[in-house]
Motif scaffolding. Structure first.
Motif, PDB file in Angstrom:
ATOM      1  N   ILE A  60       1.275  -1.174   0.416  1.00 14.10           N
ATOM      2  CA  ILE A  60       0.102   0.058   0.341  1.00 14.10           C
ATOM      3  C   ILE A  60       0.762   1.076   0.137  1.00 14.10           C
ATOM      4  N   GLN A  61       1.815   1.272   0.589  1.00 12.90           N
ATOM      5  CA  GLN A  61       2.765   2.571   0.825  1.00 12.90           C
ATOM      6  C   GLN A  61       3.558   2.687  -0.437  1.00 12.90           C
ATOM      7  N   LYS A  62       3.465   1.966  -1.553  1.00 15.22           N
ATOM      8  CA  LYS A  62       4.368   1.862  -2.634  1.00 15.22           C
ATOM      9  C   LYS A  62       3.203   2.482  -3.948  1.00 15.22           C
ATOM     10  N   ILE A  63       1.923   2.308  -3.695  1.00 13.64           N
ATOM     11  CA  ILE A  63       1.345   2.640  -4.866  1.00 13.64           C
ATOM     12  C   ILE A  63       0.774   3.799  -5.083  1.00 13.64           C
ATOM     13  N   SER A  73      -3.304  10.153   0.727  1.00 11.88           N
ATOM     14  CA  SER A  73      -4.866   9.361   0.059  1.00 11.88           C
ATOM     15  C   SER A  73      -5.552   8.307  -0.185  1.00 11.88           C
ATOM     16  N   ILE A  74      -2.998   7.860  -0.436  1.00  8.92           N
ATOM     17  CA  ILE A  74      -3.611   6.359  -0.586  1.00  8.92           C
ATOM     18  C   ILE A  74      -4.426   5.863  -0.085  1.00  8.92           C
ATOM     19  N   THR A  75      -4.640   5.142   1.346  1.00  9.78           N
ATOM     20  CA  THR A  75      -5.424   4.737   2.267  1.00  9.78           C
ATOM     21  C   THR A  75      -6.775   4.757   2.414  1.00  9.78           C
ATOM     22  N   TYR A  76      -6.943   6.791   2.546  1.00 11.44           N
ATOM     23  CA  TYR A  76      -8.162   6.353   2.207  1.00 11.44           C
ATOM     24  C   TYR A  76      -9.229   5.813   0.405  1.00 11.44           C
ATOM     25  N   VAL A  77      -8.228   5.570  -0.155  1.00 12.85           N
ATOM     26  CA  VAL A  77      -9.009   5.528  -1.410  1.00 12.85           C
ATOM     27  C   VAL A  77      -8.411   3.712  -1.358  1.00 12.85           C
ATOM     28  N   ALA A  91      -1.504  -8.947   4.875  1.00 12.65           N
ATOM     29  CA  ALA A  91       0.079  -8.704   6.057  1.00 12.65           C
ATOM     30  C   ALA A  91       0.895  -9.339   4.848  1.00 12.65           C
ATOM     31  N   CYS A  92       2.379  -8.758   4.719  1.00  9.84           N
ATOM     32  CA  CYS A  92       3.557  -9.147   4.925  1.00  9.84           C
ATOM     33  C   CYS A  92       3.500  -9.783   4.907  1.00  9.84           C
ATOM     34  N   VAL A  98       4.110  -3.788   6.818  1.00 10.13           N
ATOM     35  CA  VAL A  98       3.552  -3.559   5.362  1.00 10.13           C
ATOM     36  C   VAL A  98       2.513  -4.208   5.596  1.00 10.13           C
ATOM     37  N   THR A  99       1.913  -3.756   4.376  1.00  6.02           N
ATOM     38  CA  THR A  99       0.492  -4.711   3.959  1.00  6.02           C
ATOM     39  C   THR A  99       0.170  -3.908   2.637  1.00  6.02           C
ATOM     40  N   PHE A 100      -0.163  -5.532   2.024  1.00  5.91           N
ATOM     41  CA  PHE A 100       0.000  -5.098   0.500  1.00  5.91           C
ATOM     42  C   PHE A 100      -1.628  -5.461   0.157  1.00  5.91           C
ATOM     43  N   ALA A 101      -1.801  -4.552  -1.113  1.00  3.34           N
ATOM     44  CA  ALA A 101      -2.859  -4.513  -1.849  1.00  3.34           C
ATOM     45  C   ALA A 101      -3.302  -5.220  -2.546  1.00  3.34           C
ATOM     46  N   VAL A 102      -4.340  -6.563  -2.302  1.00  7.49           N
ATOM     47  CA  VAL A 102      -4.684  -7.678  -3.272  1.00  7.49           C
ATOM     48  C   VAL A 102      -6.128  -7.048  -3.858  1.00  7.49           C
ATOM     49  N   ILE A 103      -6.345  -7.075  -5.708  1.00  4.70           N
ATOM     50  CA  ILE A 103      -7.341  -7.329  -6.204  1.00  4.70           C
ATOM     51  C   ILE A 103      -8.281  -8.367  -5.867  1.00  4.70           C
TER      52      ILE A 103
END
Length: 152
Positions: A60-63, A73-77, A91-92, A98-103
């Motif tokens: 999420i931090q890299k998006i 704004s990333i967390t909100y989106v 979770a990584c 680190v937390t990942f966003a996964v479709i």
């Protein structure tokens, strides 16, 4: 009105190029925003989904860097997309920070449905140039961007 006579030809041409590029981006972005809105998403949400759809899970931090969005704004989106069930957080396993966003499956299904339409809309929006002109413009604008980045 500013008297342009005291600028060199290079300065005058550079100023004009900046204005023309800015106006073109604004016009293109307006059309793309309208297109994406038809899918029930805003441009940022679509950008995040498109990134996950094509590149797989992302920290999420890299998006933010990848979709040109402020990290605040990333967390909100991500929250909004999670509420719509288009992505999940994971979770990584090796780093608790680190937390990942996964479709999600429904996010994939949505993108399977709308991405071809979106690609066609982009092609239509960019229809003012031939394929060769698009290639030339891409090369020139990339060269300009790389040079501007080198000035830092």
């Amino acid at each position: 009105m500013v008297n342009m006579n005291h600028f060199s030809e290079d300065q005058e041409t550079s100023l004009k190029l900046f204005v023309v590029l800015t106006r073109a981006i604004q016009a293109i972005e307006k059309q793309i925003t309208q297109n994406v809105k038809g899918y029930g998403l805003n441009l940022t949400e679509f950008g995040v989904l498109e990134l996950l759809y094509h590149k797989g899970e992302q920290p999420i931090q890299k998006i933010g860097q990848k979709v040109l969005l402020a990290s605040s704004s990333i967390t909100y989106v991500v929250d909004k997309l999670e509420e719509k069930h288009y992505l999940t957080r994971k979770a990584c396993p090796t780093d608790r920070r680190v937390t990942f966003a996964v479709i999600s499956d429904s996010g994939k299904q949505l993108m399977d449905e709308i991405f071809p339409q979106h690609a066609a809309a982009i092609s239509e929006i960019m229809g003012g140039l031939s394929v060769e002109e698009k290639k030339t413009a891409t090369d020139l604008i990339k060269k300009l961007g790389l040079y501007a980045n080198s000035l830092e």
